[in-house]
Design a protein around this motif. Structure first.
Motif, short mmCIF file in Angstrom:
data_model
loop_
_atom_site.label_atom_id
_atom_site.label_comp_id
_atom_site.label_asym_id
_atom_site.label_seq_id
_atom_site.Cartn_x
_atom_site.Cartn_y
_atom_site.Cartn_z
N LYS A 114 -4.78 -24.44 -17.29
CA LYS A 114 -3.79 -24.60 -18.36
C LYS A 114 -2.47 -23.94 -17.97
CE LYS A 114 -6.40 -23.01 -21.80
NZ LYS A 114 -6.81 -22.70 -23.19
N THR A 115 -2.57 -22.78 -17.35
CA THR A 115 -1.37 -22.07 -16.92
C THR A 115 -0.63 -22.84 -15.84
OG1 THR A 115 -2.36 -19.91 -17.43
CG2 THR A 115 -0.50 -19.93 -15.91
N ARG A 116 -1.38 -23.34 -14.87
CA ARG A 116 -0.76 -24.07 -13.75
C ARG A 116 -0.10 -25.36 -14.24
NH1 ARG A 116 1.74 -22.66 -9.40
NH2 ARG A 116 1.95 -24.40 -7.94
N ALA A 117 -0.77 -26.08 -15.12
CA ALA A 117 -0.22 -27.33 -15.64
C ALA A 117 1.07 -27.09 -16.41
CB ALA A 117 -1.24 -28.02 -16.53
N LYS A 118 1.11 -26.00 -17.16
CA LYS A 118 2.31 -25.67 -17.93
C LYS A 118 3.46 -25.28 -17.01
CE LYS A 118 3.95 -22.81 -21.77
NZ LYS A 118 3.58 -21.77 -22.78
N GLU A 119 3.15 -24.49 -15.98
CA GLU A 119 4.17 -24.04 -15.03
C GLU A 119 4.81 -25.22 -14.30
OE1 GLU A 119 2.31 -19.66 -13.79
OE2 GLU A 119 2.09 -21.38 -12.46
N LYS A 120 3.98 -26.18 -13.92
CA LYS A 120 4.47 -27.32 -13.13
C LYS A 120 4.93 -28.49 -13.99
CE LYS A 120 4.73 -27.91 -9.46
NZ LYS A 120 5.84 -27.69 -8.51
N GLY A 121 4.57 -28.49 -15.25
CA GLY A 121 4.94 -29.60 -16.11
C GLY A 121 4.18 -30.87 -15.79
N PHE A 122 2.87 -30.73 -15.63
CA PHE A 122 2.05 -31.91 -15.33
C PHE A 122 2.23 -32.98 -16.40
CE2 PHE A 122 -1.50 -29.70 -12.64
CZ PHE A 122 -0.58 -29.50 -11.62
N THR A 123 2.38 -34.21 -15.96
CA THR A 123 2.57 -35.34 -16.88
C THR A 123 1.29 -36.14 -17.06
OG1 THR A 123 3.26 -36.72 -15.01
CG2 THR A 123 5.00 -35.56 -16.23
N PHE A 124 0.21 -35.66 -16.48
CA PHE A 124 -1.06 -36.38 -16.46
C PHE A 124 -2.19 -35.48 -16.94
CE2 PHE A 124 0.36 -34.86 -12.27
CZ PHE A 124 -0.57 -33.86 -12.03
#
Length: 207
Positions: free
Chosen positions: A110-120
Motif C-alpha cells: 500500500k505504501t509503495r503504490a501510494k508513493e509511486k502513484g500506481f494506476t493499476f
C-alpha cells in the motif's frame, strides 16, 4: 575417507535441490489461463472477470523490494496508461511471502503504490497459489492474456523489454510490441522471452 565425504556431499546437494527447485512449469503460450480472486491494496477482492470491457490483460508479477521490479515501475505505469483505454490494463501481483521478504508485506504494498502513484490494481498473492499456477519465477515476470470468446489465452510470457535495469537503454519493447499485434488481431512475432529479475520468495523453497 575423502571418497566417502564426497559421496555424502553429493547426496546432500541432490536432496537439497530436489526440495528447493520449482517443478511447476505453469502456463505456456497458447494455454488457457484460469481466473483468480486476490486482495487489492484498497482491501477489495479483484478478479479478471471484473473487467467486463477488457480485451485482455498485462499480468505482471512484481514486488516492493526487488531492484529489477523497482526499475520497471515507471514502465508499468506507462504501459497501463497507454493500453488500459485500448482494452489491455495492467494487473500487478505481489507473489512474495512477507515472512521471507519482509519488505513485501501487504502494508508495504500500500505504501509503495501510494508513493509511486500506481494506476493499476496491485494484488497480494496470499498463500502463494496464483504464481505457481502461472509458472512465474521472477519479479518482474509478465504474462499477456488475450480474450478469445470466453477464454483467456496466454499470448506472451517474459520480460517487459530488453533492458531490465536501465530504461534509457531499451531497444526492443517486448510487451508493447505484443499488445500492439493483438490489438491489430495478429499474433505477437516474439511471444516468449527470458524474464530477468529477483527470484520469487516462497517459504516452501527458502527453508
Amino acid at each position: 575417507m575423502k571418497i566417502f565425504k564426497t559421496v555424502v556431499m553429493l547426496v546432500v546437494v541432490i536432496a537439497i535441490s530436489a526440495f528447493t527447485l520449482n517443478t511447476s512449469k505453469g502456463y505456456k503460450v497458447g494455454d488457457t489461463a484460469s481466473d483468480f480472486k486476490l486482495k487489492n491494496i484498497d482491501g477489495k477482492m479483484v478478479s479478471l472477470a471484473d473487467f467486463k470491457e477488457a480485451k485482455g490483460f498485462i499480468v505482471v508479477f512484481t514486488c516492493n523490494m526487488c531492484p529489477y521490479s523497482v526499475a520497471n515501475e515507471d514502465r508499468l505505469i506507462a504501459l497501463d496508461k497507454k493500453y488500459k483505454q485500448k482494452g489491455y490494463p495492467v494487473i500487478a501481483i505481489n507473489p512474495n511471502d512477507p515472512k521471507v521478504s519482509r519488505g513485501d508485506s501487504f502494508e508495504g504494498m500500500k505504501t509503495r503504490a501510494k508513493e509511486k502513484g500506481f494506476t493499476f490494481p496491485y494484488l497480494f498473492d496470499e498463500g502463494q497459489k496464483v504464481y505457481p499456477m502461472y509458472g512465474a519465477t521472477k519479479t518482474p515476470h509478465v504474462y499477456i492474456l488475450n480474450k478469445d470468446n470466453d477464454k483467456l489465452v496466454v499470448a506472451y510470457i517474459g520480460a517487459i523489454d530488453d533492458s531490465s535495469r536501465d530504461e534509457n537503454s531499451v531497444s526492443e519493447r517486448f510487451v508493447e510490441d505484443a499488445v500492439e499485434a493483438l490489438i491489430k488481431g495478429k499474433k505477437p512475432k516474439k511471444n516468449n522471452t527470458r524474464a530477468i529479475g529477483c527470484s520469487i520468495k516462497d517459504k516452501r523453497n527458502w527453508k
